[in-house]
Design an enzyme around this catalytic site. Structure first.
Site, PDB file in Angstrom:
ATOM      1  CB  ALA A 210      -4.966   5.833   8.198  1.00 43.13           C
ATOM      2  N   GLY A 211      -2.223   4.591   8.194  1.00 42.07           N
ATOM      3  CA  GLY A 211      -0.799   4.531   8.479  1.00 42.07           C
ATOM      4  C   GLY A 211       0.346   4.353   7.126  1.00 42.07           C
ATOM      5  CG  ASP A 212      -0.383   0.559   5.151  1.00 41.46           C
ATOM      6  OD1 ASP A 212       0.272   0.447   6.218  1.00 41.46           O
ATOM      7  OD2 ASP A 212      -1.378  -0.110   4.965  1.00 41.46           O
TER       8      ASP A 212
ATOM      9  CG  ASN B 299      -1.877  -1.355   1.193  1.00 37.56           C
ATOM     10  OD1 ASN B 299      -1.952  -1.821   0.450  1.00 37.56           O
ATOM     11  ND2 ASN B 299      -2.407  -1.445   2.473  1.00 37.56           N
TER      12      ASN B 299
ATOM     13  CE1 TYR C  42      -6.011  -7.893   2.170  1.00 30.58           C
ATOM     14  CE2 TYR C  42      -7.976  -7.259   3.153  1.00 30.58           C
ATOM     15  CZ  TYR C  42      -6.961  -6.930   2.468  1.00 30.58           C
ATOM     16  OH  TYR C  42      -6.724  -5.680   1.774  1.00 30.58           O
TER      17      TYR C  42
HETATM   18  P1  ADP Z   1      -2.543   3.361  11.668  1.00 34.87           P
HETATM   19  O1  ADP Z   1      -3.341   3.163  10.497  1.00 34.87           O
HETATM   20  O2  ADP Z   1      -0.966   2.950  11.590  1.00 34.87           O
HETATM   21  O3  ADP Z   1      -2.979   3.032  12.815  1.00 34.87           O
HETATM   22  P2  ADP Z   1      -3.008   6.034  12.426  1.00 34.87           P
HETATM   23  O4  ADP Z   1      -4.629   5.666  12.809  1.00 34.87           O
HETATM   24  O5  ADP Z   1      -2.364   6.587  13.647  1.00 34.87           O
HETATM   25  O6  ADP Z   1      -2.185   4.924  11.725  1.00 34.87           O
HETATM   26  O7  ADP Z   1      -3.233   7.157  11.429  1.00 34.87           O
HETATM   27  C1  ADP Z   1      -2.271   7.495  10.541  1.00 34.87           C
HETATM   28  C2  ADP Z   1      -2.291   8.986  10.077  1.00 34.87           C
HETATM   29  O8  ADP Z   1      -3.836   9.173   9.160  1.00 34.87           O
HETATM   30  C3  ADP Z   1      -2.643  10.057  11.104  1.00 34.87           C
HETATM   31  O9  ADP Z   1      -1.358  10.314  11.540  1.00 34.87           O
HETATM   32  C4  ADP Z   1      -3.557  11.195  10.629  1.00 34.87           C
HETATM   33  O10 ADP Z   1      -2.701  11.808   9.660  1.00 34.87           O
HETATM   34  C5  ADP Z   1      -4.561  10.257   9.775  1.00 34.87           C
HETATM   35  N1  ADP Z   1      -5.499  10.077  10.430  1.00 34.87           N
HETATM   36  C6  ADP Z   1      -6.164   8.739  10.878  1.00 34.87           C
HETATM   37  N2  ADP Z   1      -7.183   9.030  11.458  1.00 34.87           N
HETATM   38  C7  ADP Z   1      -7.603  10.172  11.521  1.00 34.87           C
HETATM   39  C8  ADP Z   1      -8.945  11.038  11.796  1.00 34.87           C
HETATM   40  N3  ADP Z   1      -9.744  10.403  12.337  1.00 34.87           N
HETATM   41  N4  ADP Z   1      -8.762  12.024  11.539  1.00 34.87           N
HETATM   42  C9  ADP Z   1      -7.822  12.989  10.767  1.00 34.87           C
HETATM   43  N5  ADP Z   1      -6.784  12.077  10.427  1.00 34.87           N
HETATM   44  C10 ADP Z   1      -6.526  10.919  10.375  1.00 34.87           C
END
Ligand code: ADP
Length: 312
Positions: A254-256, A32, A86
């Site tokens: 989101a993280g990727d 991703n 998956y």
């Molecule tokens: P992961 O998928 O690794 O758990 P996160 O959930 O911490 O990653 O989200 C990664 C990034 O995506 C955050 O730093 C932010 O920039 C964005 N993000 C995720 N969730 C939100 C949200 N509810 N509102 C705004 N930005 C978000």
């Protein structure tokens, strides 16, 4: 800047519009990130290092790499094997995931140390994750970590997302110990605070930053959902707020995607705070779409200010 992402891509079956219909796609954490990087910076050389089988599904996956602008010269073929799969199930709007990846060809990705070493010599930045480590057996893990150590010593930049997935490990102590081994071969660490707090007991994101800095990473960016991003870059550390969003639809990848923004910024030699801004904007767009791979318009994410060109 040439980038190599190392890890597993899986076939994805996602519910389609008609009940009992599924759409076939391809996704996986490091893939991703490579996909978003290739989208974001079409002129960048992005390669994916993995192993696939020799069946039609594996060939479809190879085609998906090519149509995504991702170089697959380093994709190994494992005879009599196939890729992991998956399936996403939807129940009352809630998504749940079933996995078939125990025998996936990607588990063999580090069985050829020479190919791994060659791939690494041909790029500038190498990206891998805790999932990459988790799917390998102990011997392959050592081969990969050794190759990364050698690459780093020769000046390559190594980036690592710990991506903690306890279900992929035989136990949490094996997971945490191996993740920290991954950290010791890395220049850049991109952890997510919620997971780190749960499995390493970090009291706050600064504790996460400190732990990865102690392991030897010089650039650390800690994601924390909608909460602020904590970072350290050499001697400089700080906190950056995440722009709030009204409608979050699906936080898959989101993280990727965030990591792709950081790597794009680093590849452009941008200041870290500009890279974090880009990462937040990209991840913000991704969580407002559905699925792991959300089409984005690269012109909305133009090059961040480039450091080092001032005197050019
Ligand atoms: P992961 O998928 O690794 O758990 P996160 O959930 O911490 O990653 O989200 C990664 C990034 O995506 C955050 O730093 C932010 O920039 C964005 N993000 C995720 N969730 C939100 C949200 N509810 N509102 C705004 N930005 C978000």
């Amino acid at each position: 800047m040439r980038v190599l992402a190392i890890g597993e891509c899986m076939a994805e079956l996602a519910p389609a519009a008609e009940p009992d219909d599924y759409h076939l796609g391809f996704a996986g954490d490091t893939f991703n990130t490579a996909w978003y990087l290739a989208r974001l910076r079409p002129d960048m050389d992005v390669s994916f290092f993995t192993a696939v089988g020799t069946d039609p599904l594996s060939y479809q996956m190879r085609e998906a790499f090519a149509t995504s602008g991702i170089d697959s010269s380093y994709v190994l073929s494992v005879p009599d094997s196939t890729v992991g799969l998956y399936m996403i199930s939807l129940e009352n709007g809630e998504r749940s995931f079933s996995y078939w990846r125990g025998q996936s060809a990607a588990r063999q990705l580090a069985t050829n140390p020479q190919l791994l070493a060659r791939a690494m010599t041909e790029v500038d930045l190498i990206y891998f994750s805790g999932i990459t480590l988790a799917i390998l057996d102990v011997t392959s893990r050592e081969i990969l970590l050794d190759a990364l150590r050698v690459a780093r010593a020769s000046g390559k930049v190594i980036a690592f997302d710990p991506n903690l997935r306890p279900r992929l490990w035989s136990g949490t102590s094996e997971m945490t110990a191996t993740i920290m081994q991954g950290a010791t071969v890395s220049d850049i660490a991109l952890p997510s605070y919620e997971d780190e707090a749960e499995w390493f007991g970090d009291d706050d994101p600064i504790a996460t930053v400190d732990r990865y800095a102690s392991a030897g990473a010089t650039t650390i960016v800690v994601k924390n959902g909608a909460d602020a991003v904590h970072f350290r870059h050499g001697d400089m550390s700080g906190v950056m707020p995440v722009p709030p969003l009204n409608h979050v639809i699906d936080t898959t990848a989101a993280g990727d995607s965030f990591n792709a923004g950081i790597l794009a910024g680093i590849a452009e030699n941008a200041p870290l705070n500009d890279s974090i801004t880009l990462a937040c904007r990209l991840a913000g767009a991704v969580v407002q779409g559905k699925g792991a791979l959300v089409p984005i318009d690269p012109t909305l994410f133009d090059a961040v200010s480039v450091k080092g060109n001032e005197n050019a």
